[in-house]
Scaffold this motif. Structure first.
Motif, PDB file in Angstrom:
ATOM      1  N   VAL A 133      -4.721  -3.397  -8.560  1.00 47.37           N
ATOM      2  CA  VAL A 133      -4.289  -2.892  -9.871  1.00 47.37           C
ATOM      3  C   VAL A 133      -2.959  -2.154  -9.757  1.00 47.37           C
ATOM      4  O   VAL A 133      -2.047  -2.360 -10.566  1.00 47.37           O
ATOM      5  N   THR A 134      -2.830  -1.299  -8.740  1.00 50.13           N
ATOM      6  CA  THR A 134      -1.585  -0.558  -8.553  1.00 50.13           C
ATOM      7  C   THR A 134      -0.419  -1.502  -8.305  1.00 50.13           C
ATOM      8  O   THR A 134       0.672  -1.341  -8.856  1.00 50.13           O
ATOM      9  N   THR A 135      -0.645  -2.513  -7.483  1.00 47.17           N
ATOM     10  CA  THR A 135       0.411  -3.475  -7.180  1.00 47.17           C
ATOM     11  C   THR A 135       0.747  -4.324  -8.403  1.00 47.17           C
ATOM     12  O   THR A 135       1.906  -4.708  -8.604  1.00 47.17           O
ATOM     13  N   SER A 136      -0.257  -4.608  -9.244  1.00 45.99           N
ATOM     14  CA  SER A 136       0.006  -5.338 -10.484  1.00 45.99           C
ATOM     15  C   SER A 136       1.005  -4.580 -11.354  1.00 45.99           C
ATOM     16  O   SER A 136       1.884  -5.173 -11.982  1.00 45.99           O
ATOM     17  N   ALA A 137       0.862  -3.267 -11.372  1.00 48.83           N
ATOM     18  CA  ALA A 137       1.774  -2.452 -12.173  1.00 48.83           C
ATOM     19  C   ALA A 137       3.202  -2.551 -11.656  1.00 48.83           C
ATOM     20  O   ALA A 137       4.170  -2.510 -12.436  1.00 48.83           O
ATOM     21  N   THR A 138       3.379  -2.694 -10.337  1.00 53.58           N
ATOM     22  CA  THR A 138       4.733  -2.805  -9.789  1.00 53.58           C
ATOM     23  C   THR A 138       5.406  -4.110 -10.215  1.00 53.58           C
ATOM     24  O   THR A 138       6.633  -4.167 -10.342  1.00 53.58           O
ATOM     25  N   VAL A 139       4.597  -5.157 -10.436  1.00 55.08           N
ATOM     26  CA  VAL A 139       5.155  -6.419 -10.927  1.00 55.08           C
ATOM     27  C   VAL A 139       5.767  -6.211 -12.310  1.00 55.08           C
ATOM     28  O   VAL A 139       6.851  -6.721 -12.629  1.00 55.08           O
ATOM     29  N   ILE A 140       5.076  -5.427 -13.141  1.00 54.92           N
ATOM     30  CA  ILE A 140       5.552  -5.169 -14.504  1.00 54.92           C
ATOM     31  C   ILE A 140       6.761  -4.242 -14.504  1.00 54.92           C
ATOM     32  O   ILE A 140       7.751  -4.482 -15.201  1.00 54.92           O
ATOM     33  N   VAL A 141       6.700  -3.178 -13.682  1.00 54.95           N
ATOM     34  CA  VAL A 141       7.750  -2.163 -13.700  1.00 54.95           C
ATOM     35  C   VAL A 141       8.996  -2.622 -12.955  1.00 54.95           C
ATOM     36  O   VAL A 141      10.131  -2.409 -13.421  1.00 54.95           O
ATOM     37  N   PHE A 142       8.824  -3.265 -11.797  1.00 49.09           N
ATOM     38  CA  PHE A 142       9.971  -3.590 -10.939  1.00 49.09           C
ATOM     39  C   PHE A 142      10.275  -5.090 -10.853  1.00 49.09           C
ATOM     40  O   PHE A 142      11.263  -5.486 -10.245  1.00 49.09           O
ATOM     41  N   GLY A 143       9.416  -5.908 -11.432  1.00 46.11           N
ATOM     42  CA  GLY A 143       9.684  -7.343 -11.435  1.00 46.11           C
ATOM     43  C   GLY A 143       9.176  -8.078 -10.212  1.00 46.11           C
ATOM     44  O   GLY A 143       9.294  -9.297 -10.114  1.00 46.11           O
ATOM     45  N   HIS A 144       8.612  -7.362  -9.258  1.00 44.45           N
ATOM     46  CA  HIS A 144       8.037  -7.999  -8.060  1.00 44.45           C
ATOM     47  C   HIS A 144       6.960  -7.081  -7.492  1.00 44.45           C
ATOM     48  O   HIS A 144       6.937  -5.869  -7.776  1.00 44.45           O
ATOM     49  N   ALA A 145       6.057  -7.666  -6.697  1.00 46.17           N
ATOM     50  CA  ALA A 145       4.943  -6.898  -6.137  1.00 46.17           C
ATOM     51  C   ALA A 145       5.423  -6.012  -4.989  1.00 46.17           C
ATOM     52  O   ALA A 145       6.157  -6.465  -4.114  1.00 46.17           O
ATOM     53  N   ILE A 146       5.019  -4.743  -5.000  1.00 53.52           N
ATOM     54  CA  ILE A 146       5.299  -3.810  -3.904  1.00 53.52           C
ATOM     55  C   ILE A 146       3.959  -3.382  -3.322  1.00 53.52           C
ATOM     56  O   ILE A 146       3.228  -2.587  -3.923  1.00 53.52           O
ATOM     57  N   TRP A 147       3.628  -3.930  -2.146  1.00 51.97           N
ATOM     58  CA  TRP A 147       2.333  -3.656  -1.537  1.00 51.97           C
ATOM     59  C   TRP A 147       2.379  -2.441  -0.613  1.00 51.97           C
ATOM     60  O   TRP A 147       1.351  -1.802  -0.389  1.00 51.97           O
ATOM     61  N   ASN A 148       3.542  -2.106  -0.063  1.00 56.69           N
ATOM     62  CA  ASN A 148       3.645  -0.959   0.835  1.00 56.69           C
ATOM     63  C   ASN A 148       3.725   0.321   0.018  1.00 56.69           C
ATOM     64  O   ASN A 148       4.665   0.498  -0.775  1.00 56.69           O
ATOM     65  N   PRO A 149       2.767   1.248   0.142  1.00 60.32           N
ATOM     66  CA  PRO A 149       2.773   2.459  -0.686  1.00 60.32           C
ATOM     67  C   PRO A 149       3.999   3.335  -0.463  1.00 60.32           C
ATOM     68  O   PRO A 149       4.428   4.027  -1.382  1.00 60.32           O
TER      69      PRO A 149
END
Length: 488
Positions: A277-293
């Motif tokens: 869920v957290t990584t899904s939000a990074t797709v929306i906010v930054f345009g790509h998935a960010i898996w590294n916290p």
């Protein structure tokens, strides 16, 4: 402390290796559950979801892989923890019943090497988080740019801070570890829940990653599913071996089972959706998935969030490193030199040896590092198989405490070597890792832990019942000692 009926061999015994009596076991199910929470909530587990989705699984299938892997781990952990709780003994002592007092050094050294290496790598990863966070909240930090031994001075300062934090926790002994995890485990899951709530808010729901379909079907799905389960289990294969190092401090079998159930499968199934869920939000906010916290904290560029999130990452790393790596490595070192080392001395030695691995240089060859560690973890599956076969089938859950601390006793084998265990370990280990080198046997690699554990379990029972070499056959005058539970 339990009094041993016979004088123990000083080369095999000291107070840290002695059985822990019931009245000195402070941990209940809650302590064990929070310890596992602290270990499950770490960067490697967080990023494991990314690895699974990269293989082509949907988010729901990722949860299925996680559920199966942690269910098997839960069973293996609980079974191997039984002897630790019953007798209050650490792994390095229990392993002597199968491998012999001399042969036991082989799996102990293997586990110790893996533990110190993992400690080194994860501690360095945490120092990188500290380094990045300090550069965000205090720009002058990066002016310490002089390079020494391949690392900048601000990198050295971050590394020193992380090493000092590990030393501070270990300096307070075993009981402080339980108290630390009692706070660290729930704190990490609270912060993870906060990140997931942020993700739900930004994404107005569970997010785009949950909407991605599966790209795997038929035999491709089955093979990749097996490989995913084995991969997750590989992260914990070393701890499946030495879980008695924890369970020896737990009050009852009920406590260790409940604690591990809450801390392992339940926590993993809560934590993995949080990561997705957290990584899904990074797709929306930054345009790509960010898996590294750590990368996510830097991308958010918010000082308060960076401080809170960075502190949580450090606490999570300390949680897994102290319990999963430093503590077992301490017992392994004590087992090698019981007359010279105690828990505190061995803890400092682990810190020194971890630094000697120079993990900042290995990080430039990350693929080689994790390939090596995966092979070592694969070799530990056979150790688990031998331990389970020896304790539950051959010994029928009865051990002679005096003989675990002496030579020429019940577990002497051939001049200190348990031949059946050694042969089962070698053959099982060979089959577990051969798939990594021979493409036509790649299926074995996808099931390496299961292959190694199952083959070694079976072969150990066959060899130990087939009249394999036993020193007692060569020394018929050595009396057999009755199995004892001990005064626990």
């Amino acid at each position: 402390m339990t009094t041993l009926p016979l004088a123990p061999d000083p080369k095999l015994y000291n107070d840290d290796l002695a059985p822990v009596p019931h009245d000195r076991r402070p941990w209940n199910w809650l302590n064990l559950a929070t310890i596992w929470m602290g270990m499950v909530h770490n960067i490697v587990v967080y990023e494991a979801a990314a690895g699974l989705m990269a293989l082509g699984f949907s988010a729901v299938e990722c949860l299925e892989v996680v559920a199966v892997a942690y269910a098997v781990l839960f069973i293996a952990m609980c079974l191997n923890a039984v002897s630790g709780t019953r007798y209050g003994l650490p792994f390095c002592v229990l392993i002597r019943s199968a491998f012999g007092p001399v042969g036991a050094q082989l799996p102990v050294l293997l586990r110790g090497f893996c533990a110190i290496f993992w400690f080194s790598v994860q501690a360095y990863a945490a120092s990188q988080a500290v380094d990045a966070i300090m550069m965000t909240v205090w720009p002058a930090w990066q002016t310490l740019s002089i390079t020494w031994l391949g690392m900048t001075m601000h990198g050295w300062c971050a590394l020193a801070l992380i090493w000092a934090l590990h030393g501070w926790i270990m300096n307070h002994g075993i009981q402080s570890i339980g108290r630390f995890e009692l706070v660290a485990g729930p704190l990490v899951i609270i912060m993870g829940a906060g990140a997931a709530l942020w993700g739900l808010s930004v994404g107005h729901g569970i997010g785009p990653l949950f909407a991605l379909p599966s790209h795997l079907h038929g035999w491709a799905f089955a093979g990749t599913f097996a490989g995913g389960v084995t991969g997750i289990m590989g992260m914990w294969a070393s701890f499946a071996v030495n879980v008695p190092d924890l369970s020896r401090f737990v009050r009852s079998q009920r406590d260790q089972i409940i604690g591990q159930f809450i801390g392992l499968p339940v926590t993993a199934l809560i934590f993995t959706p949080m990561a997705i869920v957290t990584t899904s939000a990074t797709v929306i906010v930054f345009g790509h998935a960010i898996w590294n916290p750590v990368d996510l904290l830097l991308a958010l560029n918010n000082t308060t969030v960076t401080l809170l999130g960075g502190a949580t990452i450090v606490i999570a790393t300390l949680s897994v490193n102290v319990v999963a790596n430093i503590m077992p490595a301490c017992y392994d070192l004590i087992n090698l030199m019981p007359r010279r080392l105690d828990f505190h001395r061995s803890a400092y030695l682990v810190l020194i040896l971890g630094l000697a691995f120079m993990p900042w240089l290995w990080f430039t060859q990350a693929t080689s590092v994790f390939a090596l560690l995966n092979i070592i973890s694969g070799l530990l599956g056979p150790v688990t198989g031998v331990m389970l076969a020896d304790y539950f089938v051959r010994r029928r859950q009865l051990l002679s405490l005096p003989d675990l601390y002496r030579r020429d006793g019940l577990y002497e084998g051939l001049y200190g070597w348990g031949v059946a265990a050694i042969l089962a370990f070698i053959i099982g280990g060979f089959l577990a890792v051969i798939g990594a080198f021979v493409p036509t046997l790649a299926l074995l690699n996808k099931l390496s832990w299961f292959v190694g554990c199952g083959v070694s379990f079976t072969l150990y029972l066959v060899f130990s019942q087939s009249g394999s070499i036993d020193k007692r056959r060569l020394l018929p005058n050595v009396p057999r000692v009755r199995h004892e539970q001990g005064n626990m």
